[in-house]
Design a protein around this motif. Structure first.
Motif: not given
Lengths: 257, 190
Positions: B86-106, B149-153
């Motif tokens: 819930t907190r994580a989804i709130d964060r991406i909703r408050s800052t726009g959409r998910q910053q899709s940094q697959t590279n950073e995750l990897d 669940y992961f993208q809050g769509m």
């Protein structure tokens, strides 16, 4: 509206809510249904489904935060420990006493200001004392909220062994699952020890409720009381900072719930 | 008592101790689950800096709300992960959409060594069960569940994104959830 049985539609709503797939307005409306309608059918379904989908986290790549996260968290927690009132409360008449002291103090302060500089300093000290008393009154009122709540139950704890002179009392507000715990005549523990209060359930589980040291033999704290069937409350001596389970052989205080 | 039940019982005791403002209990609970919760938060918000902020908020909320934890509404770990999501989804909703940094995750997987996860045997057992449940979940259902669940769509956003009728999306989410519950019931029982 409370539902009496689970239909396909209700199951779909619970699924969408648990998966986080509802729109914002649907989510708000459904959350209100769960909370305000107290619908046990939907709540139970949502609980199971939320628990299931939350386990998806177990499949994600393992990654750890930097150590500074824990440092920050623990500093926040340590700085927000509950205020412990130093002495057992004298409830009903404390407001009157405090008010009388405040009035007397102000009168003295008035005279002092009129008299001379030394008395002015005394007045400042008295005003400071009044402020302290006001803080204490606020704390006492919070305690009184529990003590005088309808249906509050009193549990006495008797001193055991070498601490037979000690006593404890738990005033338990069952509606709000809160309690005031007070101790008298219990000597301070050794410097490497703490006292720990345990609630013992009817199935024998020991649940930690408070970790404390006494000040002049006394201690008062407000507690959260776990839900469930409680059989007893006991205070043991534990290594400083408390234990996960009682380690001591005997009890310092003991009482039946 | 099974290992899983023992861990859940220990977790409940830690929460009771947190309710009594025992900071050692918070320390132990954090040590046990910080990597699991961080993995979830990082998956959702997509960058470490935000994820660490959110993680602090998550455990702070656990500490603050421990007295309100209701054991009838799930195991402590499920409660923690629900707060984290819930907190994580709130964060991406408050800052726009998910910053899709697959590279950073990897790139940043397994960075600085934090406290090791406790009870690895139990966690691995659960992990294996969840992987098994996902492998037997039809791809169409798995994908929709992960988008929610992961993208809050929401279901309408998902329907648009995948070009499927709304009714089909809702039905697949429901069916997928039923599958997960059936396969994971032993691991979610209170």
């Amino acid at each position: 509206m409370k539902h009496t049985r689970l239909t396909d539609d209700l199951q779909e709503q619970a699924s969408l809510y648990a998966a986080g797939a509802m729109t914002e307005s649907e989510r708000e409306q459904y959350a209100r249904h769960l909370e305000e309608d107290e619908c046990a059918v939907c709540r139970s379904e949502v609980t199971e489904l939320q628990s299931s989908i939350s386990l998806l986290a177990f499949t994600l790549p393992s990654s750890g935060p930097s150590p500074s996260v824990k440092t920050r968290l623990m500093q926040q927690a340590e700085s927000a420990r509950p205020v412990v009132v130093p002495r057992p409360p004298a409830f009903r008449w404390i407001d009157w006493i405090t008010a009388a002291v405040a009035v007397a103090s102000m009168a003295v302060a008035f005279v002092a200001i009129r008299a001379n500089g030394q008395l002015r300093r005394n007045a400042a000290e008295l005003n400071s004392r009044i402020a302290q008393l006001e803080v204490q009154v606020t704390q006492q009122r919070q305690i009184a909220d529990v003590v005088f709540s309808p249906g509050a139950r009193v549990v006495d704890l008797a001193g055991q062994g070498k601490n037979v002179q000690a006593s404890g009392r738990i005033v338990w507000d069952r509606q709000r699952s809160r309690a005031i715990f007070s101790v008298a005549n219990l000597p301070a523990p050794a410097s490497d020890k703490s006292y720990q209060l345990w609630f013992v359930t009817k199935t024998g589980e020991k649940l930690s409720a408070d970790i404390f040291e006494t000040d002049n033999g006394s201690h008062v704290a407000e507690l959260a009381v776990p839900e469930g069937m409680l059989a007893a409350a006991a205070v043991t001596t534990e290594p400083r900072g408390g234990s996960r389970q009682p380690t001591a052989g005997g009890f310092e205080l003991l009482g039946a719930m | 008592m099974s290992e899983d039940a023992r861990v859940a019982q220990e977790d409940r005791e830690l929460i009771l101790r947190m309710a009594a403002k025992d900071a050692n209990a918070l320390d132990a609970f954090y040590t046990r689950y910080n990597r699991l919760a961080f993995g979830l938060v990082l998956r959702i918000v997509g960058n470490r800096e935000d994820a660490e902020d959110v993680l602090t908020d998550v455990f702070w909320q656990v500490w603050q709300q421990s007295a309100r934890y209701d054991a009838s509404r799930g195991k402590p770990v499920a409660w923690l992960l629900t707060i984290a999501r819930t907190r994580a989804i709130d964060r991406i909703r408050s800052t726009g959409r998910q910053q899709s940094q697959t590279n950073e995750l990897d790139e940043q997987r397994d960075p600085p060594p934090a406290a090791p996860a406790a009870d690895p045997a139990v966690l691995m057992d659960t992990r294996a069960a969840v992987q098994d449940a996902l492998q037997t979940l039809p791809e169409q259902q798995r994908m929709l569940l992960e988008m929610a669940y992961f993208q809050g769509m929401s279901h309408t956003e998902i329907a648009q994104a995948v070009g499927q009728p709304l009714g089909t999306v809702k039905d697949r989410i429901r069916t997928g959830m039923m599958h997960l519950r059936k396969r994971l019931r032993p691991y979610v029982s209170v």
